[in-house]
Design a protein around this motif. Structure first.
Motif, PDB file in Angstrom:
ATOM      1  N   GLU A   1      31.221  12.769  18.234  1.00 18.31           N
ATOM      2  CA  GLU A   1      29.798  12.609  18.919  1.00 18.31           C
ATOM      3  C   GLU A   1      29.203  11.088  17.547  1.00 18.31           C
TER       4      GLU A   1
ATOM      5  N   TYR B   1      30.668  12.588  22.438  1.00 21.09           N
ATOM      6  CA  TYR B   1      29.526  12.785  22.789  1.00 21.09           C
ATOM      7  C   TYR B   1      27.899  11.799  22.544  1.00 21.09           C
TER       8      TYR B   1
ATOM      9  N   HIS C   1      24.921  10.689  21.797  1.00 22.89           N
ATOM     10  CA  HIS C   1      23.059  10.362  22.036  1.00 22.89           C
ATOM     11  C   HIS C   1      22.739   9.512  22.378  1.00 22.89           C
TER      12      HIS C   1
END
Length: 376
Positions: free
Chosen positions: A196, A258, A260
Motif C-alpha cells: 500500500e 494499492y 490510496h
C-alpha cells in the motif's frame, strides 16, 4: 476495489506483443477473457458487472513486423508509420476477441491537443460516456500516427491517469510486467513488494526502476508510479499489478500495490492542463500578478505581465512564471504571442479604448488556469 463500478485499465505493449514485434493473439485473448468476466459480473464473488475503459498500448509494436522492422524506431516518422499500420491490427484483434463474448468495442485516439482545450475536452468526455452508455467498451490510445513530440502524452500510463479523471473512474488498474511496486529491483534477493502507498512519504528511499526489458514500450515503473500519483491526487485510487493478475484486480481481490487516493475528485478539466499540455511559450508575471494568480486564483490581466517569450496562438497552453523564472501556473492564453507586447503593463480599460472592445479581457481566464505544485 470490490465496490468500484467504472474502471480504467491500462495495458502496456510488452504484455500484448512479442519481443520481436507483432501482436500475441493469446495474450490479447487472455486479457479480454478477464475484462469480459468483469463486465458481466462474477456470481461466485457476487459482484455486479463493471464499466471498463481500456487504455491500450501496442500500436507501434504491432506495426513493427509487418513493416519489416526488428525494433522500435527512434525517429518520429517511422514511429508514426508503424502506428498507422499497427493501430488497425490492434483494434481488429480486440474487436475479434471481444466478439467471442458478444461485446462491441469503440476506438478513441487522443492527443494532448484534444484534451487540454475546453471544447475538445468536452467532446472526449461525451464520446466516452456515450460509448459506455451504449454498452460498448472504449479502447483508448494516443494518436501516435499524427502526434508530434510537442503534443505527446509521452506514455500511456499518464494517459490512463488522465482518462480515469475524465470518465470519473472509481479505480485505475495499471498492468505491468511485474506484480507490483517493490522496494528495489524485484529480481534482487531480499526485496519485497510494497502493498500500500498512502502518500509520497511511503516512497521515500524506494529505488524505482524499469518495469521490464522488452524494448517495445516507452514506459517503465517510474511512469507508472507517476501516473498513480496523478490519479490518486485527482481522487482515483490505483492498483498496480501484473497482467497475469488482472482478474484479481478487476474483481476486487488483494493484489499488487494499492495507491490510496490523496486528493479530492474534481469535475473540472484542469488536471489535463497541468499534466498533459506542453506549453508553447511563457509569460513572466510581476510580483503582484503572481500573488493574484497563485493565492487568490484570479485571472491574469495584461497589467500583471512583465515579459513574453515563445511563439503561440490564442488557445495554446502557456507557462506562467515569476520574476525568478520559476513556473507557478499554466493556462490557455487568449491572445497570439505577437499581440502581447503591446498589452504588457496596461489596463484592460485603456486597451479597450485604444484597440477596441475585443481587448477588454483577460490574457488567461481563471477557468483556463491551473496553479502548479512542486510535483508538476
Amino acid at each position: 476495489m470490490a465496490a468500484a463500478r467504472r474502471i480504467v485499465v491500462k495495458i502496456g505493449s510488452s504484455s500484448l506483443t512479442t519481443a520481436a514485434g507483432g501482436l500475441d493473439a493469446d495474450r490479447v485473448d487472455a486479457l479480454v477473457d478477464v475484462v469480459a468476466k468483469a463486465l458481466d459480473g462474477d456470481r461466485e464473488d457476487r459482484g455486479e458487472g463493471k464499466e471498463i475503459v481500456l487504455v491500450s498500448s501496442g500500436a507501434i509494436a504491432a506495426g513493427l513486423a509487418p513493416l519489416g522492422l526488428d525494433r522500435r524506431p527512434r525517429d518520429l516518422a517511422r514511429q508514426q508509420a508503424a502506428a498507422s499500420v499497427g493501430q488497425g491490427l490492434l483494434v481488429a484483434r480486440y474487436t475479434a476477441s471481444f466478439a467471442r463474448y458478444g461485446r462491441r468495442v469503440g476506438q478513441v485516439l487522443l492527443t494532448t491537443d484534444d484534451t487540454s482545450r475546453r471544447a475538445h475536452y468536452r467532446n472526449a468526455t461525451r464520446t466516452l460516456d456515450q460509448l459506455l452508455a451504449m454498452g460498448a467498451l472504449p479502447i483508448v490510445n494516443e494518436n501516435d500516427t499524427v502526434a508530434t513530440d510537442e503534443i505527446r502524452f509521452g506514455d500511456n500510463d499518464r494517459l490512463a491517469a488522465l482518462v480515469a479523471h475524465l470518465v470519473r473512474a472509481d479505480l485505475l488498474v495499471l498492468l505491468s510486467d511485474v506484480d507490483g511496486l517493490y522496494d528495489g529491483d524485484p529480481r534482487t534477493p531480499g526485496t519485497s513488494r510494497i502493498e500500500e502507498v498512502r502518500g509520497p512519504k511511503d516512497l521515500d528511499g524506494v529505488s524505482i526502476g524499469s518495469a521490464g526489458r522488452s524494448g517495445v514500450g516507452t514506459g517503465g515503473m517510474v511512469t507508472k508510479v507517476e501516473a498513480a500519483r496523478i490519479a490518486a491526487a485527482a481522487g482515483v485510487p490505483v492498483v498496480l499489478t501484473s497482467a497475469s493478475r488482472a482478474g484479481d484486480a478487476l474483481l476486487g481481490r488483494r493484489t499488487g500495490t494499492y495507491f490510496h487516493r490523496t486528493g479530492r475528485r474534481s469535475a473540472n478539466r484542469l488536471l489535463w492542463l497541468a499534466h498533459a499540455s506542453a506549453p508553447r511559450g511563457a509569460l513572466t508575471l510581476d510580483e503582484g500578478a503572481v500573488r493574484a494568480v497563485v493565492e487568490r486564483r484570479t485571472s491574469l490581466l495584461p497589467a500583471g505581465i512583465a515579459a513574453v517569450e515563445g511563439e503561440f496562438t490564442a488557445g495554446d497552453p502557456v507557462e506562467l512564471r515569476d520574476t525568478e523564472g520559476r513556473a507557478v501556473a499554466r493556462g490557455l492564453v487568449n491572445f497570439d504571442a505577437k499581440e502581447i507586447p503591446r498589452l504588457i503593463g496596461r489596463s484592460t480599460r485603456d486597451l479597450a479604448r485604444d484597440l477596441g472592445p475585443a481587448y477588454e479581457r483577460e490574457v488567461v481566464h481563471r477557468d483556463d488556469l491551473v496553479v502548479l505544485d512542486r510535483g508538476v
